[in-house]
Design a protein around this motif. Structure first.
Motif, PDB file in Angstrom:
ATOM      1  N   ARG A  38      -6.909   4.570   2.714  1.00  0.00           N
ATOM      2  CA  ARG A  38      -6.183   3.973   1.598  1.00  0.00           C
ATOM      3  C   ARG A  38      -5.971   2.474   1.823  1.00  0.00           C
ATOM      4  NH1 ARG A  38      -1.409   6.466   1.981  1.00  0.00           N
ATOM      5  NH2 ARG A  38      -2.351   8.377   1.215  1.00  0.00           N
ATOM      6  N   ILE A  39      -5.615   2.113   3.049  1.00  0.00           N
ATOM      7  CA  ILE A  39      -5.406   0.697   3.379  1.00  0.00           C
ATOM      8  C   ILE A  39      -6.684  -0.096   3.129  1.00  0.00           C
ATOM      9  CG2 ILE A  39      -4.997  -0.934   5.275  1.00  0.00           C
ATOM     10  CD1 ILE A  39      -3.172   1.244   6.522  1.00  0.00           C
ATOM     11  N   HIS A  56     -11.851   2.217  10.556  1.00  0.00           N
ATOM     12  CA  HIS A  56     -10.841   3.265  10.496  1.00  0.00           C
ATOM     13  C   HIS A  56     -10.277   3.587  11.876  1.00  0.00           C
ATOM     14  CE1 HIS A  56     -13.206   3.791   6.819  1.00  0.00           C
ATOM     15  NE2 HIS A  56     -12.157   4.411   6.298  1.00  0.00           N
ATOM     16  N   LYS A  57     -11.136   3.547  12.878  1.00  0.00           N
ATOM     17  CA  LYS A  57     -10.719   3.905  14.236  1.00  0.00           C
ATOM     18  C   LYS A  57      -9.643   2.952  14.744  1.00  0.00           C
ATOM     19  CE  LYS A  57     -12.593   4.884  18.834  1.00  0.00           C
ATOM     20  NZ  LYS A  57     -13.826   4.924  19.678  1.00  0.00           N
ATOM     21  N   ALA A  58      -9.814   1.658  14.490  1.00  0.00           N
ATOM     22  CA  ALA A  58      -8.831   0.663  14.948  1.00  0.00           C
ATOM     23  C   ALA A  58      -7.493   0.856  14.234  1.00  0.00           C
ATOM     24  CB  ALA A  58      -9.358  -0.751  14.716  1.00  0.00           C
ATOM     25  N   LEU A  59      -7.529   1.128  12.951  1.00  0.00           N
ATOM     26  CA  LEU A  59      -6.289   1.359  12.203  1.00  0.00           C
ATOM     27  C   LEU A  59      -5.599   2.624  12.691  1.00  0.00           C
ATOM     28  CD1 LEU A  59      -7.284   0.458   8.526  1.00  0.00           C
ATOM     29  CD2 LEU A  59      -5.836  -0.855  10.072  1.00  0.00           C
ATOM     30  N   GLY A 114      -2.869   8.006   9.850  1.00  0.00           N
ATOM     31  CA  GLY A 114      -3.947   8.975   9.999  1.00  0.00           C
ATOM     32  C   GLY A 114      -5.170   8.533   9.227  1.00  0.00           C
ATOM     33  N   PRO A 115      -6.232   9.350   9.225  1.00  0.00           N
ATOM     34  CA  PRO A 115      -7.486   8.994   8.544  1.00  0.00           C
ATOM     35  C   PRO A 115      -7.311   8.682   7.049  1.00  0.00           C
ATOM     36  CG  PRO A 115      -7.821  10.882   9.976  1.00  0.00           C
ATOM     37  CD  PRO A 115      -6.342  10.626   9.943  1.00  0.00           C
ATOM     38  N   LYS A 116      -6.500   9.482   6.355  1.00  0.00           N
ATOM     39  CA  LYS A 116      -6.326   9.260   4.913  1.00  0.00           C
ATOM     40  C   LYS A 116      -5.585   7.950   4.636  1.00  0.00           C
ATOM     41  CE  LYS A 116      -6.423  14.088   3.379  1.00  0.00           C
ATOM     42  NZ  LYS A 116      -5.676  15.182   2.677  1.00  0.00           N
ATOM     43  N   VAL A 135       0.858  -1.200   0.000  1.00  0.00           N
ATOM     44  CA  VAL A 135       0.000   0.000   0.000  1.00  0.00           C
ATOM     45  C   VAL A 135       0.884   1.236   0.000  1.00  0.00           C
ATOM     46  CG1 VAL A 135      -1.733   1.307   1.287  1.00  0.00           C
ATOM     47  CG2 VAL A 135      -1.848  -1.200   1.228  1.00  0.00           C
ATOM     48  N   ASN A 136       0.579   2.167  -0.879  1.00  0.00           N
ATOM     49  CA  ASN A 136       1.363   3.394  -0.979  1.00  0.00           C
ATOM     50  C   ASN A 136       1.374   4.143   0.349  1.00  0.00           C
ATOM     51  OD1 ASN A 136       2.837   5.509  -2.202  1.00  0.00           O
ATOM     52  ND2 ASN A 136       0.956   6.650  -2.617  1.00  0.00           N
TER      53      ASN A 136
END
Length: 199
Positions: free
Chosen positions: A123-124, A107-110, A117-119, A78-79
């Motif tokens: 992406r992931i 998203h919160k767990a990541l 961050g959120p972005k 992943v970039n």
């Protein structure tokens, strides 16, 4: 390319271990927190290796299961996700949990992983939510490699047997993942996993 290293763990540090193979010591970065029961000083271990080769470095990343290595490879693909960040993710969450997080688009767990961050979390999820499903269904991977479907069945039967003996499901699955070999029968898997759990 190094496929795997098999030898004795001689040193354990915060971010890596040293493994001696044929009187040569290798420094290997590992997701230690999720593999404490396997990665112990003085123990013989088999680590599946991912090599990160750059102009100024040649780093080795090691994993106790093929599934761990495959997920790591997907993450670093992943970039914006480098090996260090991917390793942090795999230290914080075990493979099954991390796959679930991505599939459930959590998203919160990541975001609990330092540097994500959120972005980056978005992406992931966008890049991997479909890809990781294949890792979550190991029987399909066995079939693609021409291996008998029974290998996946033996694995699940062993986990069920360990749970019946009173071990928590997460511990049972983690121990089976750590010792699993495609040639093992259900009975052999149970014996190996029990030795690990009761050590």
């Amino acid at each position: 390319m190094i496929a795997y290293l098999k030898g004795e763990i001689t040193e354990i540090h915060e971010n890596d271990i040293w493994i001696e193979v044929g009187q040569i010591g290798y420094e290997v970065f590992v997701p230690y927190e999720q593999n404490r029961n396997v990665l112990q000083r003085g123990k013989q271990v088999k680590l599946y290796i991912f090599e990160n080769i750059k102009e100024d470095a040649h780093d080795l990343y090691g994993f106790v299961t093929v599934q761990q290595k495959e997920l790591f490879k997907k993450l670093v693909g992943v970039n914006g996700i480098g090996p260090k960040t991917a390793l942090q993710m795999m230290n914080l969450y075990d493979v099954d949990h991390l796959i679930e997080i991505i599939m459930m688009q959590d998203h919160k767990a990541l975001g609990k992983v330092s540097g994500i961050g959120p972005k980056t979390a978005q992406r992931i999820i966008l890049e991997l939510k479909d890809v990781v499903q294949r890792l979550a269904m190991p029987d399909l991977a066995y079939l693609e490699k021409g291996l008998p479907e029974a290998t996946g069945q033996a694995k699940e039967e062993a986990i069920a047997a360990l749970e019946a003996l009173g071990f928590p499901g997460s511990e049972a699955r983690k121990s089976v993942q750590a010792i699993f070999d495609y040639n093992d029968t259900t009975e052999t898997i149970i014996k190996k996993a029990l030795a690990l759990l009761t050590n």
